[in-house]
Write a protein that holds these residues in place. Structure first.
Motif, short mmCIF file in Angstrom:
data_model
loop_
_atom_site.label_atom_id
_atom_site.label_comp_id
_atom_site.label_asym_id
_atom_site.label_seq_id
_atom_site.Cartn_x
_atom_site.Cartn_y
_atom_site.Cartn_z
N GLY A 30 38.31 -0.23 94.93
CA GLY A 30 39.70 -0.62 95.11
C GLY A 30 40.39 -0.88 93.78
O GLY A 30 41.57 -0.55 93.61
N LEU A 31 39.67 -1.47 92.84
CA LEU A 31 40.24 -1.71 91.52
C LEU A 31 40.50 -0.38 90.80
O LEU A 31 41.52 -0.22 90.14
CB LEU A 31 39.29 -2.58 90.69
N GLU A 32 39.59 0.58 90.95
CA GLU A 32 39.79 1.88 90.33
C GLU A 32 41.01 2.59 90.94
O GLU A 32 41.78 3.25 90.23
CB GLU A 32 38.54 2.74 90.49
N THR A 73 41.13 -6.89 79.98
CA THR A 73 41.23 -7.71 81.19
C THR A 73 40.71 -6.95 82.40
O THR A 73 40.00 -7.50 83.25
CB THR A 73 42.69 -8.13 81.42
N TYR A 74 41.05 -5.66 82.48
CA TYR A 74 40.55 -4.82 83.56
C TYR A 74 39.02 -4.80 83.57
O TYR A 74 38.39 -4.96 84.62
CB TYR A 74 41.09 -3.40 83.41
N GLU A 75 38.42 -4.60 82.40
CA GLU A 75 36.97 -4.50 82.34
C GLU A 75 36.30 -5.82 82.71
O GLU A 75 35.26 -5.84 83.39
CB GLU A 75 36.53 -4.05 80.95
N ALA A 76 36.90 -6.94 82.29
CA ALA A 76 36.34 -8.24 82.68
C ALA A 76 36.42 -8.41 84.20
O ALA A 76 35.46 -8.90 84.83
CB ALA A 76 37.09 -9.37 81.97
N LEU A 77 37.53 -8.02 84.79
CA LEU A 77 37.67 -8.14 86.24
C LEU A 77 36.73 -7.19 86.97
O LEU A 77 36.14 -7.55 88.00
CB LEU A 77 39.12 -7.87 86.65
N ARG A 78 36.57 -5.99 86.44
CA ARG A 78 35.66 -5.04 87.08
C ARG A 78 34.25 -5.63 87.17
O ARG A 78 33.58 -5.52 88.20
CB ARG A 78 35.63 -3.74 86.28
N HIS A 79 33.82 -6.30 86.11
CA HIS A 79 32.48 -6.90 86.13
C HIS A 79 32.44 -8.12 87.05
O HIS A 79 31.40 -8.39 87.65
CB HIS A 79 32.08 -7.29 84.71
N ALA A 80 33.55 -8.84 87.17
CA ALA A 80 33.58 -10.03 88.02
C ALA A 80 33.54 -9.68 89.51
O ALA A 80 33.05 -10.48 90.32
CB ALA A 80 34.82 -10.86 87.72
N LEU A 83 46.21 -8.68 86.63
CA LEU A 83 44.75 -8.67 86.70
C LEU A 83 44.17 -10.02 86.29
O LEU A 83 43.19 -10.50 86.87
CB LEU A 83 44.19 -7.57 85.78
N ARG A 84 44.76 -10.63 85.29
CA ARG A 84 44.22 -11.86 84.71
C ARG A 84 44.18 -13.01 85.72
O ARG A 84 43.29 -13.87 85.64
CB ARG A 84 45.08 -12.25 83.49
N ARG A 85 45.09 -13.03 86.65
CA ARG A 85 45.16 -14.17 87.57
C ARG A 85 43.94 -14.28 88.47
O ARG A 85 43.73 -15.33 89.10
CB ARG A 85 46.43 -14.07 88.42
#
Length: 307
Positions: A75-77, A60-67, A113-115
C-alpha cells in the motif's frame, strides 16, 4: 500502526507522456542525479531546495517502509507511485517542471509520511541532510550495505552486538556505534592521517562529491567555458578535467567540503543557504587565473553570476 489512507485523485494517475515514464529506482526512492531519467528528475536535481526536499521525503519514506508490517508495504508503494503521478500532473504545467512546486510537494508528502513515525524511526527520518550524507561513509566503513533490506539487517546486527534493541533504525545511539572515520574502499586502507594539509578534526571522509557540487557554477558566466563543476574526485572547467585538480581526498563537516589534491593544501568549499558556493582555503591555480580569490561566491547557473 493504523492503515495508511492517503487518497490520490484518479485524475492524477494520468500523467503527461513526456513525464510519466516509470523510474528505474524503487517506489519512494530519492531521484538519482547522476543520470536523471526524466524532466521532473532533472528539474529536481538542478534546484537545491527541491533536491533537499526530495531526499528528506525519501528518508522518511524508507523509515516508514521499515516500520510497517510486510503486508502493509504494498500500500505504501502504491501511494509512492501515486505521488509520482501527482508531481507530473501538478508540478509540470505545459510540460515545464516547476522546481518550487516540486519542493513544496516533497515537503508536504514528507509531513504526511512523518506523522506515522515515532521513536527511533522518527529520529532517523528527522536527521539533517548533511549529517545523513556524512553517515554514508561511516556505514560503509562498518560493512553495512546500501540496499535497504540488507542495510536494516546489518544495522540490527550492529545494535545487537552493542547491547541495543535490534530495531534496524539508525537512531543516535546506533550512530555512536559506527566508526568515527570511514575506511577507503580501495584495499581497506584508512584515509590519510591529519597533517598540515589535512582538514580539521571532526570531518568525515567521503568517497565522491555529493550531487550539489556536480552542477555548473558561474565563473565569468554560464557559457560552456565559463563554469566550474566538481565531479567524481576532481575539478572541471567547462566540463573538462583540470590537470592537477583530480584525485581529491574529500572530507566534510556540516557546512564545508575540504578537498585535498595529492600532496597539496586543502581547497575549501562552503555551501550557502541560497545554493551558492563560497570558496576559501587554497584557490586552485586554474581558478585563480580567472580572477577567483578566497572568499569568492559562485552562483549556480540559471540564477546569477559570481558576486
Amino acid at each position: 500502526m493504523p492503515r495508511l489512507l492517503i487518497p490520490v485523485a484518479l485524475a492524477l494517475l494520468i500523467a503527461p507522456p513526456a513525464l510519466s515514464q516509470a523510474p528505474a529506482a524503487p517506489p519512494g526512492a530519492a531521484v538519482s542525479c547522476e543520470v536523471p531519467p526524466d524532466a521532473l528528475s532533472a528539474a529536481t536535481c538542478a534546484d537545491p531546495a527541491a533536491r533537499g526536499a526530495d531526499r528528506r521525503r525519501a528518508r522518511t519514506y524508507e523509515a516508514l517502509r521499515h516500520a510497517l508490517q510486510p503486508v502493509q508495504r504494498p500500500g505504501l508503494e502504491t501511494d509512492a507511485r501515486g505521488f509520482e503521478a501527482f508531481l507530473a500532473a501538478n508540478c509540470a504545467p505545459g510540460g515545464r517542471p516547476d522546481p518550487a512546486c516540486l519542493a513544496r510537494a516533497h515537503e508536504a508528502k514528507r509531513e504526511d509520511l512523518r506523522r506515522w513515525l515515532t521513536g527511533p524511526a522518527l529520529e532517523e527520518a528527522d536527521r539533517a541532510g548533511e549529517e545523513a550524507e556524512a553517515l554514508e561513509g561511516r556505514l560503509a566503513a562498518a560493512g553495512i550495505p546500501p540496499a535497504p533490506a540488507a542495510r536494516r539487517e546489518a544495522i540490527a546486527a550492529l545494535q545487537g552486538r552493542g547491547g541495543l534493541p535490534a530495531t534496524g533504525f539508525l537512531d543516535g545511539r546506533t550512530v555512536a556505534l559506527l566508526p568515527a572515520a570511514p575506511a577507503r574502499p580501495s584495499g581497506g586502507a584508512a584515509p590519510p592521517a591529519p597533517s598540515a594539509t589535512a582538514p580539521p578534526p571532526g570531518t568525515v571522509w567521503l568517497p565522491h562529491f555529493p550531487p550539489a557540487l556536480n552542477e555548473r557554477y558561474a565563473l565569468s558566466g554560464c557559457g560552456a567555458a565559463g563554469t566550474a563543476s566538481w565531479i567524481g574526485n576532481g575539478l572541471r572547467l567547462g566540463g573538462r578535467p583540470v590537470p592537477g585538480e583530480t584525485g581529491y581526498e574529500i572530507y566534510a563537516d556540516p557546512q564545508r567540503f575540504y578537498l585535498l589534491p595529492p600532496g597539496g593544501p586543502a581547497r575549501v568549499i562552503e555551501g550557502l543557504p541560497d545554493g551558492s558556493l563560497r570558496l576559501s582555503g587554497t584557490i586552485p591555480p586554474a581558478l585563480a587565473a580567472r580572477g577567483i580569490q578566497p572568499g569568492a561566491t559562485l552562483r549556480r547557473c540559471g540564477e546569477a553570476t559570481r558576486r
